[in-house]
Design an enzyme around this catalytic site. Structure first.
Site, PDB file in Angstrom:
ATOM      1  N   HIS A 718       0.949  -1.317  -0.007  1.00 15.05           N
ATOM      2  CA  HIS A 718      -0.007   0.069   0.069  1.00 15.05           C
ATOM      3  C   HIS A 718       0.864   1.217   0.012  1.00 15.05           C
ATOM      4  CE1 HIS A 718       1.038  -0.629   4.230  1.00 15.05           C
ATOM      5  NE2 HIS A 718       0.921   0.491   4.341  1.00 15.05           N
ATOM      6  N   THR A 720       1.242   4.585   1.779  1.00 11.98           N
ATOM      7  CA  THR A 720       1.122   5.408   3.019  1.00 11.98           C
ATOM      8  C   THR A 720       1.021   6.904   2.717  1.00 11.98           C
ATOM      9  OG1 THR A 720       2.286   3.776   4.451  1.00 11.98           O
ATOM     10  CG2 THR A 720       1.965   6.018   5.416  1.00 11.98           C
ATOM     11  N   HIS A 797       5.834   6.072  -1.526  1.00 11.64           N
ATOM     12  CA  HIS A 797       6.279   4.983  -2.126  1.00 11.64           C
ATOM     13  C   HIS A 797       5.349   3.751  -1.629  1.00 11.64           C
ATOM     14  CE1 HIS A 797       7.937   5.413   2.177  1.00 11.64           C
ATOM     15  NE2 HIS A 797       8.074   4.028   1.975  1.00 11.64           N
ATOM     16  N   THR A 799       6.090  -0.121   0.067  1.00  8.75           N
ATOM     17  CA  THR A 799       6.848  -1.145   0.526  1.00  8.75           C
ATOM     18  C   THR A 799       6.436  -2.373  -0.209  1.00  8.75           C
ATOM     19  OG1 THR A 799       7.281   0.259   2.493  1.00  8.75           O
ATOM     20  CG2 THR A 799       7.647  -2.083   2.551  1.00  8.75           C
TER      21      THR A 799
END
Length: 835
Positions: A718, A720, A797, A799
């Site tokens: 996902h 953030t 970004h 992860t």
């Protein structure tokens, strides 16, 4: 820059000229902003909008609609000041040199023998005040006159040590043809003529600090304005002088006796204004033919009554006869008496002539005393000669330039001087005064004490930066004076010098951050012009002698996009980026890299730093018409008055990022001034904004995607989309904001194109297309006092793994949002929404 608006294009090509065609898709403000950031000096604006021209002019950028090629040819070849309210162009065009002429706007000069000393084949032409007599030369759709004259050179010659006028003028004209035009000096008179009438309409008490001779006609119509200058040279000040003899030095090749007489009378007028705040009747004995009366009456309506056996053609009433002491009773109150009696020497020998002169001096003084002895509201300026005299210690000594330094000086008296103590002054002391002292100013009022005047509007143009003023007191005055226009010298140095040399003195330097003003606009000369109905074709340049114009108490303070606005903010950046830098994207790249954002894909579209703030800081020397502090402050209190345009409100954190980039830029350039300025602007941002950071977050906003084009081993990859530090009872407020922003969030054009190691053991995919929405939601949270975002830059970004992996690059791929949710860190999802 100048913007010349045309309905049709022209075939001819001009140097340093760019064409801009009005973009109908954009509104007038956007077109004005784009025009202002073009890099050439001349802009030919096609299919123009009247509103766009109005916006540019209010910004201080000269913009005018043209109706003919003749108008275009005239305006493209010279600079000018434009009164956009009255539609008058004041040209600053010296092409008249090609007619072998010099020009003056002072009529008395035309009555001298100056033409005997001009360059061979040259002539002198009178053009009237600000070139008013030249209006007939231009048959244009707007009023046009050429305000350029050579009076500045003629007056400089009079006060210089040079005697050879022809050589002096030749040198000065060559300098004028090879150096940058001092545009502010040329337009300053136009500016003052707009400024003071407008101030007097709104303010009962106006105070003017530091006027010089270039303003000697400007204030004739304003007797109520209180002037402050450097003070007078008093009789009692001669105690410091040693005795000297007659010098007999020639000052000017041509006769400037009329200039001296004019300055004496003007000095008396302004001295009278200071005492009585009204216009006097002007009585004059002697000094015929006084052609300079034409100049004074051309500027202002005065009543002159004169006595002299010779003609005085421009007097209101002239008595072609001698004046005697018994005639004093004919003179009325509320008046000035100028006594300039001196019999011609003729064939008299020196001793006899000297005796006659001394007798006339005593006679002149007796007339002056008799005039002042009775009545009220009187000032007298009387011609004197160096001799043993008893004079009132408070009387004012005048010695304005005249053709030769001999034994002549003048005494300025008021009724109070008659009652004061008298002191014996030896002849040699008066010669010392005559030989060494030149009265350089018709304004001899007392110096200004740098303190707040609550009941007055203070104007101090180029007057308070001198280092004989206490710097902290100047700052205190600007901070606390509610109504004023004050200039101070901007710090143009690279080593952050606190003071710099100017002529034979030193000036303090200042930055906008030195002041803690309330409801004040801090701008440049051209930015200030726009506030008073004027614009100019040549913007301020970083000459080292530039000034901040600080306007306190203006009703235009909240009109952020109309006055002292962001027009031209990127102009210097464009000049560098498209000519000298490694790439036209250099600014975007540097701003991202200096904030540790290494994803440069689309950096020119999606930049993490406010370019406005960055450019305003690093190029402040080139454009300080934009009032950066006001822009920041009005945003911080949410009182921005926007008339139009595509408007983007920056999040406070974007401003902080810009300061960090500017500081790194300054460090690389070894620019200590920009370094301090950037630090102080960052501190100011933190002062006016109550920024809190979620560096110890307990909630985050997550975005889950339908498609992830990379391998991953985390449970649910996902993005953030920001972290929060909130109490549980604030969760409903956060959810409400997410619901309000729902459409905007789901419309984000999110893409990815590569993976990288964010840090050891954290393998992520880059994300583009979210920053503008992130900063928008940041603003919403900030205004609702919800702590959102960390102190470090937000690097979007996804992860993918907590193992070290190799970088993968793919074609840019669009990511489809599946859901957006609010989750407690190490807890449960408390809200989830889908499209």
């Amino acid at each position: 820059m100048k913007v010349l608006a045309l309905r049709h294009s022209v075939a001819q090509v001009y140097a340093d000229t760019q064409v801009y065609v009005h973009d109908d898709i954009k509104d007038s403000y956007e077109n004005a902003f784009l025009i202002s950031n073009l890099t050439t000096h001349n802009i030919l604006y096609l299919n123009y909008s009247i509103k766009t021209l109005e916006i540019l002019n209010k910004s201080g950028i000269a913009a005018i609609a043209l109706q003919s090629l003749e108008e275009l040819f005239t305006l493209i070849r010279c600079n000018f000041t434009y009164d956009y309210e009255l539609d008058i162009i004041y040209l600053h065009d010296y092409s008249y040199y090609t007619n072998n002429e010099i020009r003056t706007d002072q009529h008395w000069i035309t009555k001298t023998n100056i033409e005997e000393y001009l360059l061979p084949g040259w002539k002198l032409t009178y053009v009237g005040y600000n070139g008013s007599e030249t209006r007939g030369h231009y048959n244009f759709s707007f009023k046009c006159q050429n305000a350029a004259t050579d009076d500045d050179l003629i007056i400089e010659y009079i006060y210089s040590e040079a005697l050879d006028f022809q050589n002096f003028m030749l040198k000065k004209i060559k300098e004028r043809m090879t150096t940058s035009l001092p545009i502010a000096r040329l337009s300053n008179r136009v500016f003052r003529d707009k400024l003071f009438p407008s101030l007097l309409k709104e303010h009962k008490n106006v105070v003017n600090v530091g006027p010089r001779n270039e303003s000697m006609f400007t204030f004739l119509n304003y007797p109520t304005i209180k002037q402050f200058s450097n003070g007078a040279y008093l009789v009692k000040d001669t105690i410091k002088l040693k005795q000297e003899r007659w010098l007999g030095k020639r000052i000017s090749q041509f006769d400037i006796g009329q200039y001296k007489n004019m300055l004496n009378v003007l000095t008396a007028i302004y001295y009278y204004y200071n005492l009585y705040k009204s216009k006097p009747i002007i009585y004059m004995i002697g000094s015929a033919p006084s052609y300079w009366i034409y100049d004074v009456r051309h500027y202002s309506d005065f009543f002159f009554e004169t006595w002299d056996p010779l003609d005085t053609p421009y007097s209101s009433i002239h008595h072609k006869e001698l004046f005697f002491i018994n005639d004093v009773k004919k003179l009325k109150d509320n008046s000035i008496l100028y006594i300039d009696i001196r019999t011609d020497r003729g064939n008299a020998d020196w001793k006899k002539w000297r005796k006659t002169v001394e007798e006339q001096t005593i006679n002149n003084l007796d007339i002056a005393y008799e005039y002042l002895r009775t009545g009220k509201a009187k000032v007298c300026c009387v011609k004197m000669t160096a001799m043993h005299l008893e004079l009132p210690i408070s009387a004012k000594l005048l010695h304005h330039p005249t053709t030769e330094i001999r034994s002549e000086f003048y005494l300025l008296l008021d009724t109070w001087d008659l009652t004061n103590i008298r002191r014996f002054i030896p002849k040699g002391v008066l010669y010392s005064f005559i030989n060494n002292i030149i009265t350089e100013n018709v304004f001899i009022q007392q110096p200004f004490k740098v303190k707040v005047l609550n009941d007055s509007y203070i104007v101090a143009l180029y007057a308070l930066s001198n280092d004989f003023n206490n710097r902290s007191e100047v700052i205190k005055l600007i901070n606390n004076q509610k109504q004023s226009l004050i200039t101070v010298r901007i710090n143009n140095t690279f080593k952050d010098e606190p003071k710099v040399g100017f002529k034979n003195i030193y000036d303090w330097t200042f930055l906008p951050t030195d002041f803690d003003t309330k409801e004040a606009i801090i701008t440049s000369y051209d930015g200030c012009l726009g506030l008073f109905g004027l614009s100019i074709s040549l913007a301020s340049k970083p000459t080292g002698n530039n000034h901040l114009f600080i306007l306190s108490g203006t009703d235009k303070y909240y009109k952020l996009d109309q006055f002292a606005n962001h027009t031209s903010i990127s102009r210097r950046s464009h000049q560098i980026r498209f000519s000298e830098s490694a790439t036209s994207y250099s600014g975007y790249i540097f701003r991202d890299l200096s904030n540790n954002n290494f994803n440069l894909i689309g950096t020119n579209i999606e930049n993490s730093v406010s370019g406005h703030i960055y450019n305003a800081l690093i190029y402040y020397r080139y454009n300080y018409s934009f009032d950066l502090k006001r822009w920041i402050y009005l945003h911080s209190i949410d009182k921005v008055d926007i008339e139009g345009g595509k408007y983007y409100e920056h999040a406070p954190i974007e401003l902080i990022y810009a300061c960090r980039s500017a500081k790194e830029f300054a460090t690389l350039q070894d620019d200590l001034t920009v370094l301090r300025y950037s630090n102080e602007i960052e501190n100011y941002i933190n002062t006016v904004y109550s920024i809190t950071y979620a560096d110890d977050p307990n909630y985050f906003i997550g975005i889950q995607f339908r498609n992830i084009p990379y391998k991953y081993d985390v449970k649910i990859p996902h993005l953030t989309f920001g972290v929060l530090h909130i109490s549980d009872n604030m969760v409903p407020d956060v959810i409400d904001i997410l619901k309000i922003m729902k459409n905007e969030l789901f419309k984000m054009d999110i893409t990815t194109s590569y993976t990288y190691m964010l840090s050891d053991g954290i393998y992520v995919a880059n994300v583009s297309g979210v920053l503008s929405t992130y900063f928008k939601i940041y603003n919403v949270f900030y205004k609702n006092q919800i702590t959102f975002g960390q102190s470090r830059m937000f690097i979007p970004h996804i992860t993918l793994s907590f193992n070290n992996m190799r970088t993968v690059r793919i074609e840019t791929t669009k990511l489809q949002i599946k859901s957006i949710y609010l989750r407690k860190i190490k807890g449960d999802t408390v809200f989830d929404m889908v499209e």
